[in-house]
Each structure stands twice: as structure tokens, then as C-alpha cells.
Write a protein that holds these residues in place. Sequence first.
Motif, PDB file in Angstrom:
ATOM      1  N   THR A 209       0.853  -1.182   0.000  1.00 38.30           N
ATOM      2  CA  THR A 209       0.000   0.000   0.000  1.00 38.30           C
ATOM      3  C   THR A 209       0.892   1.235   0.000  1.00 38.30           C
ATOM      4  OG1 THR A 209      -0.110  -0.086   2.430  1.00 38.30           O
ATOM      5  CG2 THR A 209      -1.920  -1.084   1.209  1.00 38.30           C
ATOM      6  N   GLY A 210       0.510   2.231  -0.782  1.00 37.76           N
ATOM      7  CA  GLY A 210       1.265   3.487  -0.779  1.00 37.76           C
ATOM      8  C   GLY A 210       2.537   3.435  -1.586  1.00 37.76           C
ATOM      9  N   LEU A 211       3.649   3.595  -0.880  1.00 33.09           N
ATOM     10  CA  LEU A 211       4.938   3.828  -1.524  1.00 33.09           C
ATOM     11  C   LEU A 211       6.013   2.942  -0.918  1.00 33.09           C
ATOM     12  CD1 LEU A 211       6.522   5.911  -3.447  1.00 33.09           C
ATOM     13  CD2 LEU A 211       6.935   7.203  -1.352  1.00 33.09           C
ATOM     14  N   VAL A 212       6.944   2.490  -1.762  1.00 23.51           N
ATOM     15  CA  VAL A 212       8.115   1.730  -1.302  1.00 23.51           C
ATOM     16  C   VAL A 212       9.354   2.340  -1.941  1.00 23.51           C
ATOM     17  CG1 VAL A 212       9.297  -0.497  -1.272  1.00 23.51           C
ATOM     18  CG2 VAL A 212       6.801  -0.423  -1.040  1.00 23.51           C
ATOM     19  N   MET A 213      10.362   2.655  -1.101  1.00 23.35           N
ATOM     20  CA  MET A 213      11.657   3.121  -1.607  1.00 23.35           C
ATOM     21  C   MET A 213      12.767   2.224  -1.065  1.00 23.35           C
ATOM     22  SD  MET A 213      11.455   7.314  -1.329  1.00 23.35           S
ATOM     23  CE  MET A 213      13.052   7.493  -2.162  1.00 23.35           C
ATOM     24  N   SER A 214      13.731   1.942  -1.920  1.00 21.93           N
ATOM     25  CA  SER A 214      14.886   1.144  -1.507  1.00 21.93           C
ATOM     26  C   SER A 214      16.106   1.625  -2.281  1.00 21.93           C
ATOM     27  CB  SER A 214      14.644  -0.352  -1.787  1.00 21.93           C
ATOM     28  OG  SER A 214      15.709  -1.137  -1.317  1.00 21.93           O
ATOM     29  N   GLY A 215      17.205   1.851  -1.571  1.00 19.24           N
ATOM     30  CA  GLY A 215      18.416   2.328  -2.226  1.00 19.24           C
ATOM     31  C   GLY A 215      18.253   3.698  -2.851  1.00 19.24           C
ATOM     32  N   ASN A 221       4.706   2.743  -6.283  1.00 18.64           N
ATOM     33  CA  ASN A 221       3.950   3.952  -5.950  1.00 18.64           C
ATOM     34  C   ASN A 221       2.551   3.804  -6.538  1.00 18.64           C
ATOM     35  OD1 ASN A 221       3.094   6.504  -5.259  1.00 18.64           O
ATOM     36  ND2 ASN A 221       4.189   7.540  -6.920  1.00 18.64           N
ATOM     37  N   ASP A 222       1.536   3.722  -5.684  1.00 17.59           N
ATOM     38  CA  ASP A 222       0.177   3.559  -6.199  1.00 17.59           C
ATOM     39  C   ASP A 222      -0.547   4.896  -6.353  1.00 17.59           C
ATOM     40  OD1 ASP A 222      -0.518   4.270  -3.601  1.00 17.59           O
ATOM     41  OD2 ASP A 222      -1.184   2.267  -3.025  1.00 17.59           O
ATOM     42  N   GLY A 223       0.202   6.004  -6.225  1.00 17.10           N
ATOM     43  CA  GLY A 223      -0.368   7.337  -6.428  1.00 17.10           C
ATOM     44  C   GLY A 223       0.538   8.162  -7.321  1.00 17.10           C
ATOM     45  N   GLY A 224       0.344   9.488  -7.299  1.00 16.73           N
ATOM     46  CA  GLY A 224       1.200  10.368  -8.075  1.00 16.73           C
ATOM     47  C   GLY A 224       2.455  10.755  -7.314  1.00 16.73           C
ATOM     48  N   THR A 227       1.571  12.917  -4.444  1.00 20.28           N
ATOM     49  CA  THR A 227       0.552  12.394  -3.523  1.00 20.28           C
ATOM     50  C   THR A 227       1.192  12.058  -2.183  1.00 20.28           C
ATOM     51  OG1 THR A 227      -0.686  11.432  -5.368  1.00 20.28           O
ATOM     52  CG2 THR A 227      -1.181  10.604  -3.156  1.00 20.28           C
ATOM     53  N   PRO A 228       0.767  12.698  -1.091  1.00 22.23           N
ATOM     54  CA  PRO A 228       1.386  12.409   0.209  1.00 22.23           C
ATOM     55  C   PRO A 228       0.885  11.097   0.808  1.00 22.23           C
ATOM     56  CG  PRO A 228      -0.301  14.080   0.463  1.00 22.23           C
ATOM     57  CD  PRO A 228      -0.219  13.792  -1.002  1.00 22.23           C
ATOM     58  N   ASN A 229       1.787  10.421   1.506  1.00 20.52           N
ATOM     59  CA  ASN A 229       1.478   9.196   2.234  1.00 20.52           C
ATOM     60  C   ASN A 229       2.092   9.290   3.634  1.00 20.52           C
ATOM     61  OD1 ASN A 229       0.270   7.108   0.252  1.00 20.52           O
ATOM     62  ND2 ASN A 229       2.039   7.862  -0.880  1.00 20.52           N
ATOM     63  N   HIS A 230       1.538   8.557   4.561  1.00 18.52           N
ATOM     64  CA  HIS A 230       2.185   8.425   5.867  1.00 18.52           C
ATOM     65  C   HIS A 230       3.390   7.502   5.682  1.00 18.52           C
ATOM     66  CE1 HIS A 230      -0.669  10.442   8.562  1.00 18.52           C
ATOM     67  NE2 HIS A 230      -1.599  10.028   7.729  1.00 18.52           N
ATOM     68  N   MET A 231       4.589   8.036   5.888  1.00 19.71           N
ATOM     69  CA  MET A 231       5.819   7.310   5.576  1.00 19.71           C
ATOM     70  C   MET A 231       6.696   7.089   6.807  1.00 19.71           C
ATOM     71  SD  MET A 231       5.365   6.864   2.348  1.00 19.71           S
ATOM     72  CE  MET A 231       6.934   6.018   2.093  1.00 19.71           C
ATOM     73  N   VAL A 232       7.455   6.000   6.759  1.00 27.66           N
ATOM     74  CA  VAL A 232       8.491   5.718   7.751  1.00 27.66           C
ATOM     75  C   VAL A 232       9.737   5.317   6.968  1.00 27.66           C
ATOM     76  CG1 VAL A 232       9.147   4.370   9.774  1.00 27.66           C
ATOM     77  CG2 VAL A 232       6.717   4.837   9.332  1.00 27.66           C
ATOM     78  N   GLY A 233      10.854   5.998   7.237  1.00 27.86           N
ATOM     79  CA  GLY A 233      12.048   5.695   6.459  1.00 27.86           C
ATOM     80  C   GLY A 233      13.326   6.204   7.089  1.00 27.86           C
ATOM     81  N   ILE A 234      14.404   6.110   6.311  1.00 29.31           N
ATOM     82  CA  ILE A 234      15.739   6.560   6.737  1.00 29.31           C
ATOM     83  C   ILE A 234      16.378   7.332   5.592  1.00 29.31           C
ATOM     84  CG2 ILE A 234      18.071   5.781   7.344  1.00 29.31           C
ATOM     85  CD1 ILE A 234      16.838   3.477   8.829  1.00 29.31           C
ATOM     86  N   ASP A 235      16.975   8.500   5.910  1.00 32.87           N
ATOM     87  CA  ASP A 235      17.591   9.301   4.855  1.00 32.87           C
ATOM     88  C   ASP A 235      19.059   8.934   4.673  1.00 32.87           C
ATOM     89  OD1 ASP A 235      19.097  10.604   6.803  1.00 32.87           O
ATOM     90  OD2 ASP A 235      17.942  12.459   6.750  1.00 32.87           O
ATOM     91  N   LYS A 236      19.721   9.652   3.770  1.00 32.51           N
ATOM     92  CA  LYS A 236      21.105   9.319   3.398  1.00 32.51           C
ATOM     93  C   LYS A 236      22.079   9.489   4.557  1.00 32.51           C
ATOM     94  CE  LYS A 236      22.170  13.911   1.479  1.00 32.51           C
ATOM     95  NZ  LYS A 236      20.927  14.554   1.982  1.00 32.51           N
ATOM     96  N   GLU A 379       9.007  -3.288 -11.139  1.00 33.43           N
ATOM     97  CA  GLU A 379       9.368  -2.460 -12.292  1.00 33.43           C
ATOM     98  C   GLU A 379       8.579  -2.886 -13.528  1.00 33.43           C
ATOM     99  OE1 GLU A 379      13.379  -0.674 -14.449  1.00 33.43           O
ATOM    100  OE2 GLU A 379      13.534  -2.402 -13.114  1.00 33.43           O
ATOM    101  N   GLY A 380       7.912  -1.915 -14.150  1.00 32.16           N
ATOM    102  CA  GLY A 380       7.136  -2.194 -15.353  1.00 32.16           C
ATOM    103  C   GLY A 380       5.736  -2.703 -15.101  1.00 32.16           C
ATOM    104  N   LEU A 381       5.371  -2.937 -13.827  1.00 36.30           N
ATOM    105  CA  LEU A 381       4.036  -3.441 -13.519  1.00 36.30           C
ATOM    106  C   LEU A 381       3.077  -2.280 -13.243  1.00 36.30           C
ATOM    107  CD1 LEU A 381       4.736  -6.469 -11.133  1.00 36.30           C
ATOM    108  CD2 LEU A 381       4.350  -6.494 -13.600  1.00 36.30           C
ATOM    109  N   ASP A 382       1.838  -2.442 -13.678  1.00 33.24           N
ATOM    110  CA  ASP A 382       0.784  -1.467 -13.403  1.00 33.24           C
ATOM    111  C   ASP A 382       0.113  -1.862 -12.088  1.00 33.24           C
ATOM    112  OD1 ASP A 382      -1.460   0.117 -13.249  1.00 33.24           O
ATOM    113  OD2 ASP A 382      -2.079  -0.191 -15.325  1.00 33.24           O
ATOM    114  N   PRO A 383       0.227  -1.031 -11.035  1.00 29.70           N
ATOM    115  CA  PRO A 383      -0.379  -1.394  -9.748  1.00 29.70           C
ATOM    116  C   PRO A 383      -1.859  -1.746  -9.843  1.00 29.70           C
ATOM    117  CG  PRO A 383       1.042   0.511  -9.479  1.00 29.70           C
ATOM    118  CD  PRO A 383       0.954   0.254 -10.951  1.00 29.70           C
TER     119      PRO A 383
END
Length: 391
Positions: A209-215, A221-224, A227-236, A379-383
Motif C-alpha cells: 500500500t502506498g509507496l516503497v523506496m529502496s536504495g 507507488n500507487d499514487g502520483g 501524492t502524500p502518504n504516511h511514511m516511515v524511512g531513513i535518509d542518506k 518495475e514495469g508493472l501497473d499497480p
Amino acid sequence: MSVNLSGNPQVQTAAAPSKKKPASSKRRSSSLVTLFFYTMAALFLFSMLFSLWFFLTETGSNIRFMMADTLITTQHRDWAKYLIGSDELDRRVQRYWAQFDRYSAIQDKGLVHIERKPTATPTPTGAAAVTVPVPPKQDLVEMEPISGPNFKGQLLIIHDPKKLRIAVPGKVGKGEKVSSMVQRLGAIAGVNAGGFVDPEWMGNGFQPTGLVMSGGKVFYNDGGMNTPNHMVGIDKDGRMIAGKYSPNELIKMGVQEAVTFAPKFIVNGVGQIKNQADGWGIAPRTCMAQTEDGTILFAIVDGRQPGYSIGATLFDIQKIFLEHGAVTAANMDGGSSTVLVKDNKIINKPSSEYGERYLPTAWLVFDEPEKANIKNIWEGLDPSKIDPSKW
């Protein structure tokens, strides 16, 4: 003697005397009937008194709403309407999301200060060599048991936040168990991460659901992009981020690893959840936090297992994190997804009757995260064309 028509003698016999039940048997039967009616009357009276207490007193209502909140976080959310009604259920869910938005809107004051590791400095020609004492090596990962009145679990402590990566499944079409991700990618430890589309709570775990970032890259990303999402992550720089952000904002912030989930519940060292009643029910939990020196904490709490561990509220987890110096904390996917793997062993007791669930994302710890072979499986898949129910 009389003679019948057949010529055979007809023998007159006296009627057998009737058998009467002993008086003691009658008394026993009467006593059982009386006991039954007294028992039913007592149960009826107890039910009436319990209902009055459960629905009309403050203490009973607090327990009732706690039970409803617990159901809200499970696959049986609709059952909560039998405790609080459909309208109140809808209002309560909306109130929680409004609270999550308020928590996210609080400005982070940047209390995390991650010290750079000492590096060798070239000695000028002819200058005397300087010996710098080397501090004792600290284990990258540690574990500590945690517990409360209703729960047992583990605190996973990671001393270098830059050693974390978001891992995803290795094959298209279904999720992957965290233990499998750990083994496949050669990680030290792993816990479940973001949520996923889970039709009838029997989903294949492939669609987040929402957004996934890695590396540092957007994997899903199921939005634009705005589009804001409630996120939890780590920066550089290794700082934990939690709040409502769009993909474009996360990229500008230098976020490397991130998934969608909520709420953020410790901000600038202050717990936002004020009491147990606002702790979003009792359930198995996976939560993430960071201390001022950058150390990452994962609380993994088992639940839904009477006699061992029922579960924790977010207020319970908040208290544990604050006692360990957390300045930022956020909730991750929990319930039957909650799992902790270390050294290729499942450490906790997942609540699902089927054991470990298939999931789309996991937080993994690596000695050398830059060498982790994590590929974008979406990659290349339509959510909109992913079928999360098809195995």
C-alpha cells in the motif's frame, strides 16, 4: 375355572401391583429442577448487571472501547460494531486518522546527531605519528527482552542506521517471508515493514500500500509523485523520518529507504499518545524508533496468544521507547505480520495460525548494505492490474 371358545382353560391372574417411585428420588428430581431455575435466574441477573456495567459505566465503557479498538486493528474490524455500533465505529476510525495527521504535522526539530566514524588522517611528512585510541568494537545488532502485564516481545537494537535496507520479494506474483528474504540476501536480521493489500485477509502479500523506496529509488507507488502518504524511512545520513510526505518530497530530502505506514507517535522526544485508551487497541506490534545518537530500535511484540502474550497498545510501546531514549517513533505493520528474524532463526512467535506471512517489504540489517542485491520486483508493472488475491 371358566372355559373359552377354543376349549382351553382361561386362567384368571391377579393384576401386578404398581411400582411407586421412592420419595427420595422425587425429592432429588425436585431439587435438580429448583437448582436449574435458580441457576438460570442467577445467570440472567448477572447478565443484566454486567450489561449495565459494560454499557453504562465509565470503567465498562473504557474496556468496551479498548476491545473495539483491538478489533479495528484485526481482520474482523466489522465485529467492533457489535460493541460500539456502526456509526461509532466509523467515527472512531476517522478520529484515529485525524490524530495521525496531527502527529505528522508536528515539525521535527532535528534532535538526532549521528557522529561520523573516525577515519585515518594522513600524517604530514616529517611529523610525529599520533596514536589515536580505538574504542572497543560494538556489536551491530543486539536484542533485549521486553514485557508488560499482557505482552512479551523483543527489542532489536541496531547501532548503525545506515546498515538498514528495505528488501522486497525475489519473484513476481507473491510476497516473501522475512526469514526467506534474510537468507536469500545474506542479512543479519530482519523485521516486517509496510502494509499491503490483503483481500479477505488471505492476500498473497505482493501488492504494497502506498509507496516503497529502496536504495534511494522509488520501487512502488500507487499514487502520483505529489501524492502524500504516511511514511516511515531513513535518509542518506541515517536519520529516521516519519510523517506525511509525497515521493517528490522524499527524494528531495535524500530518503533512501521508506515504506507507507502510520502513525508517528513520538516526535522530538515527546510521546503523542496520552493514555491506554488512545493506544489503538491491544495487538501484536512491530514499531520503529531512533535515539538521539542514531541508534535504531525495533519493538517486536507477540499477541493473540492467551497464556503467553495477548499484545500491546501503542501507549505500551511508546513507554518502552521513551525509557530507551527514543526521540522519534512510528508504527509499522503488525498483527499476524509481526515477525523478527535473526541469524536465520525466527525469534518471536507470529500470531498467524499459518506461521510466518508472505509480505511485500521488510527491514533488513546488513554488514555491507551497499552489496545487497535488492531488485525492483514491481518495475514495469501497473499497480491497478496486480491481483493481490491470486496465488
